[in-house]
Design a protein around this motif. Structure first.
Motif, short mmCIF file in Angstrom:
data_model
loop_
_atom_site.label_atom_id
_atom_site.label_comp_id
_atom_site.label_asym_id
_atom_site.label_seq_id
_atom_site.Cartn_x
_atom_site.Cartn_y
_atom_site.Cartn_z
N ARG A 123 0.87 -1.37 -0.03
CA ARG A 123 -0.03 0.02 -0.02
C ARG A 123 0.86 1.21 0.06
N SER A 124 1.91 1.21 0.75
CA SER A 124 2.87 2.32 0.76
C SER A 124 3.68 2.47 -0.55
N ALA A 125 3.76 1.67 -1.54
CA ALA A 125 4.28 1.50 -2.57
C ALA A 125 5.43 2.61 -3.22
N THR A 126 6.64 2.36 -2.37
CA THR A 126 6.99 1.46 -1.37
C THR A 126 8.10 2.18 -0.74
N THR A 127 7.90 2.80 0.38
CA THR A 127 8.94 3.49 0.94
C THR A 127 9.25 2.52 2.36
N GLY A 128 9.97 1.63 2.01
CA GLY A 128 10.45 0.72 3.05
C GLY A 128 11.14 -0.54 2.35
N LEU A 129 11.54 -1.60 3.10
CA LEU A 129 12.07 -2.78 2.68
C LEU A 129 11.62 -3.88 3.40
N LEU A 130 11.34 -5.04 2.77
CA LEU A 130 11.03 -6.40 3.46
C LEU A 130 12.50 -7.09 3.63
N ILE A 131 12.47 -7.81 4.66
CA ILE A 131 13.47 -9.01 4.74
C ILE A 131 12.94 -10.02 5.29
N ASN A 132 13.71 -11.12 4.84
CA ASN A 132 13.07 -12.61 5.16
C ASN A 132 12.88 -12.77 6.57
#
Length: 418
Positions: A347-356
């Motif tokens: 939703r933030s498209a995308t100001t951030g990062l995913l980590i496993n």
């Protein structure tokens, strides 16, 4: 008129205001919808041991009934022994609370049952549904609700009972898939949590840091929010900051504030403090990692706006409120790829990062993974305009939005139609 009885052992009391506050927020928003009345039953386990153990002290002193924001809330007691025969707890709960619910039904004439935790809540709710003839819905709120790591029979009973509900809501597709694969229930709907975006909104980082007394320049501030328990993964972030501040791979030092304290699940604080002492010994620096304790919900927007980035390091989540709240303030996030996190980050498209998910990684390996992600986001700090834009994108995902979607599901005529 919909007169909903909500059953949840995961719910705030007058003594533990933050325990299950996300359940309270959805039910509060639902009760504010037109032609909807919500009554809450929050059963509290009790015994002599509960009363003697410090971790249960506040829970045991909760009042027995209260009214909050138009909801009647009841806290009946049932007898059980902490840590003993957990897979039989639903028996004592049902014996103690079912007659109480039948009396409540005579007073309120409920139209449906809405359950917010699986065990021991769901067996009680279905016993009441059978006795009253009312439809019953269940919300899945986290992988821990399946008790998959406990080999005591609870998970088998939960999957059996999930097959008996009329409607199923899950906070993530991950949990809904598990429920569909492991029970006879097929279908259901994903409805993530909302946020109070009127309060969790953007304002300048300099203003927030000034009000909190934090350094206003030349320091990157990271925050984590939640009970200090192992599955929140705070120790992995501390290891990452040790790596970053030791290797000096960036100009600014990094400070990490953990907002929270011990919860009913246990206390990991001693281990966290030991890791902080190790950090201070290795770096010769003090005050970089701070256990800030419980923070009033009203002050959380200040912290999100003061942070350079928010870290969600959990090993498992449903739909983490803290992530939605951080993004609603325009705070960039680094978050474990668990539960509804990918949906919220999208939703933030995308100001951030995913980590496993680092649940099974060593602390050293997890620290290295987190250090790389943190460094990536700190190298490109977000401008005020970018943070405002992120907050604007998140503004529509309110508790009212969540409540209306949930009500549409539980009042639909079929399991698949919302």
């Amino acid at each position: 008129m919909e007169r909903i009885l909500a059953i949840s052992t995961l719910f705030p009391t007058d003594k533990l205001a933050h325990h299950g506050v996300f359940v309270f927020n959805r039910l509060k928003a639902m009760s504010a919808l037109s032609n909807t009345e919500v009554t809450v039953c929050n059963p509290i386990p009790t015994s002599l041991l509960h009363k003697l153990m410090p971790r249960y002290r506040h829970q045991q002193s909760a009042c027995k009934r209260r009214s909050v924001d138009g909801m009647h809330i009841y806290h009946p007691r049932y007898h059980t022994i902490p840590g003993y025969n957990k897979d039989k707890e639903h028996v004592s709960l049902t014996k103690a609370v079912l007659p109480f619910l039948m009396n409540l039904h005579k007073q309120h004439n409920f139209t449906r049952i809405d359950v917010h935790w699986t065990y021991p809540d769901l067996p009680l709710a279905l016993a009441f549904a059978k006795a009253s003839g009312l439809p019953c819905s269940l919300t899945l709120r986290g992988l821990e609700a399946f008790y998959l790591d406990d080999h005591d029979g609870r998970s088998d009973l939960i999957f059996e009972k999930i097959g008996e509900v009329d409607h199923l809501i899950s906070l993530s597709q991950e949990m809904l898939d598990i429920a569909n694969q492991s029970s006879s229930f097929k279908g259901g709907h994903v409805v993530t949590n909302g946020a109070d975006t009127s309060r969790f909104s953007y304002f300048p980082i300099s203003q927030a840091r000034r009000e909190l007394g934090l350094p206003r320049a030349n320091v990157d501030v990271l925050i984590g929010v939640g009970s200090i328990i192992k599955r929140k993964g705070f120790h992995h972030i501390i290891e990452a900051i040790t790596i970053l501040n030791l290797e000096k791979r960036k100009h600014n030092p990094v400070r990490y504030y953990i907002l929270g304290s011990a919860g009913l699940e246990g206390n990991f604080e001693a281990e966290v403090r030991k890791q902080i002492r190790r950090y201070e010994s290795l770096t010769g620096r003090e005050g970089d990692i701070v256990l800030a304790g419980n923070i009033e919900n009203e002050k959380l927007p200040l912290w999100y706006n003061a942070a350079t980035a928010f870290c969600l390091s959990s090993f498992g989540e449903g739909s983490p409120n803290v992530l939605t709240e951080a993004l609603s303030c325009g705070c960039p996030a680094i978050a474990s790829n668990v539960g509804a996190v990918p949906d919220i980050m999208e939703r933030s498209a995308t100001t951030g990062l995913l980590i496993n998910n680092q649940k099974y990684a060593t602390v050293t390996k997890a620290g290295e993974q987190w250090a790389d992600k943190i460094l990536s986001i700190l190298k490109e700090p977000q401008s005020p305009c970018a943070r405002q834009a992120l907050a604007d994108k998140m503004a529509s995902y309110t508790w009212e939005w969540c409540a209306q979607r949930s009500l549409d599901v539980i009042t639909s005529r079929s399991k698949d139609a919302a």
